[in-house]
Scaffold this motif. Sequence first.
Motif, PDB file in Angstrom:
ATOM      1  N   CYS A   1       0.986  -1.222  -0.116  1.00 55.81           N
ATOM      2  CA  CYS A   1       0.183  -0.065  -0.055  1.00 55.81           C
ATOM      3  C   CYS A   1       0.760   1.207  -0.126  1.00 55.81           C
ATOM      4  O   CYS A   1       1.958   1.230   0.697  1.00 55.81           O
ATOM      5  CB  CYS A   1      -0.817   0.144   1.237  1.00 55.81           C
ATOM      6  SG  CYS A   1      -1.960   1.304   1.231  1.00 55.81           S
TER       7      CYS A   1
ATOM      8  N   ILE B   1      -2.375   6.205  -0.432  1.00 54.63           N
ATOM      9  CA  ILE B   1      -3.589   5.506  -0.316  1.00 54.63           C
ATOM     10  C   ILE B   1      -3.876   5.544   1.134  1.00 54.63           C
ATOM     11  O   ILE B   1      -4.978   5.677   1.764  1.00 54.63           O
ATOM     12  CB  ILE B   1      -3.585   4.144  -0.925  1.00 54.63           C
ATOM     13  CG1 ILE B   1      -3.762   4.153  -2.264  1.00 54.63           C
ATOM     14  CG2 ILE B   1      -4.660   3.219  -0.035  1.00 54.63           C
ATOM     15  CD1 ILE B   1      -3.508   2.562  -2.893  1.00 54.63           C
TER      16      ILE B   1
ATOM     17  N   THR C   1      -1.269  -2.974  -3.499  1.00 55.42           N
ATOM     18  CA  THR C   1      -1.816  -1.896  -4.435  1.00 55.42           C
ATOM     19  C   THR C   1      -1.370  -2.503  -5.990  1.00 55.42           C
ATOM     20  O   THR C   1      -0.370  -2.796  -6.178  1.00 55.42           O
ATOM     21  CB  THR C   1      -1.039  -0.664  -4.291  1.00 55.42           C
ATOM     22  OG1 THR C   1      -1.530  -0.241  -2.783  1.00 55.42           O
ATOM     23  CG2 THR C   1      -1.733   0.307  -5.099  1.00 55.42           C
TER      24      THR C   1
ATOM     25  N   CYS D   1      -6.060  -2.459  -3.618  1.00 56.53           N
ATOM     26  CA  CYS D   1      -6.145  -1.307  -3.926  1.00 56.53           C
ATOM     27  C   CYS D   1      -5.527  -0.593  -5.094  1.00 56.53           C
ATOM     28  O   CYS D   1      -4.827  -1.185  -6.005  1.00 56.53           O
ATOM     29  CB  CYS D   1      -5.475  -0.166  -2.886  1.00 56.53           C
ATOM     30  SG  CYS D   1      -6.359  -0.492  -1.368  1.00 56.53           S
TER      31      CYS D   1
END
Length: 160
Positions: free
Chosen positions: A63, A67, A80, A116
């Motif tokens: 991540c 984010i 991600t 993500c």
Amino acid sequence: MKIPYLRHLNRRVWEALIDDIQHEIEHKKRLMRASLSALNSDLFFLMAKHNDNVGGTISYGPCGEDIRKCTNDEFGHVGTLESLYVLPGYQGQGVGSSLIQALMTRLKEMEVTHFCLDSGFKIAQTKWLRKFGAPYTIAKDYWGKDGDHMVWLCKVQDLL
């Protein structure tokens, strides 16, 4: 009288855009180098090749900071989709979709269920909205006036 002002304004906008692009390129170079290290097994790139030419890349990793900021660190544990780039000569031929599909297959093999995706670039946001639907959150004016940052939380299974 308005034309010189607009030219000056456009020059500033273009210079800022060039700076953003240079920053993004340097960031991706650092990611690529880091992905080659055995210490970063959670960061990897996939490439689409045609003959001996690379037509595009996609990466997956931990991540990112933006984010984390935009979600109050809700997704700190979620990986991600870092970047998807397709060279202009290969765009519109399904290369990007094939890279996403290959990444989803790899994530499923790794037993990853969610990932993500974030974007602060308007052109990319338009494409991600079409592909992934409404974002999980939008950080209004994150990059300055009208510079929103969008974050998506996606299920791997939904894209297989």
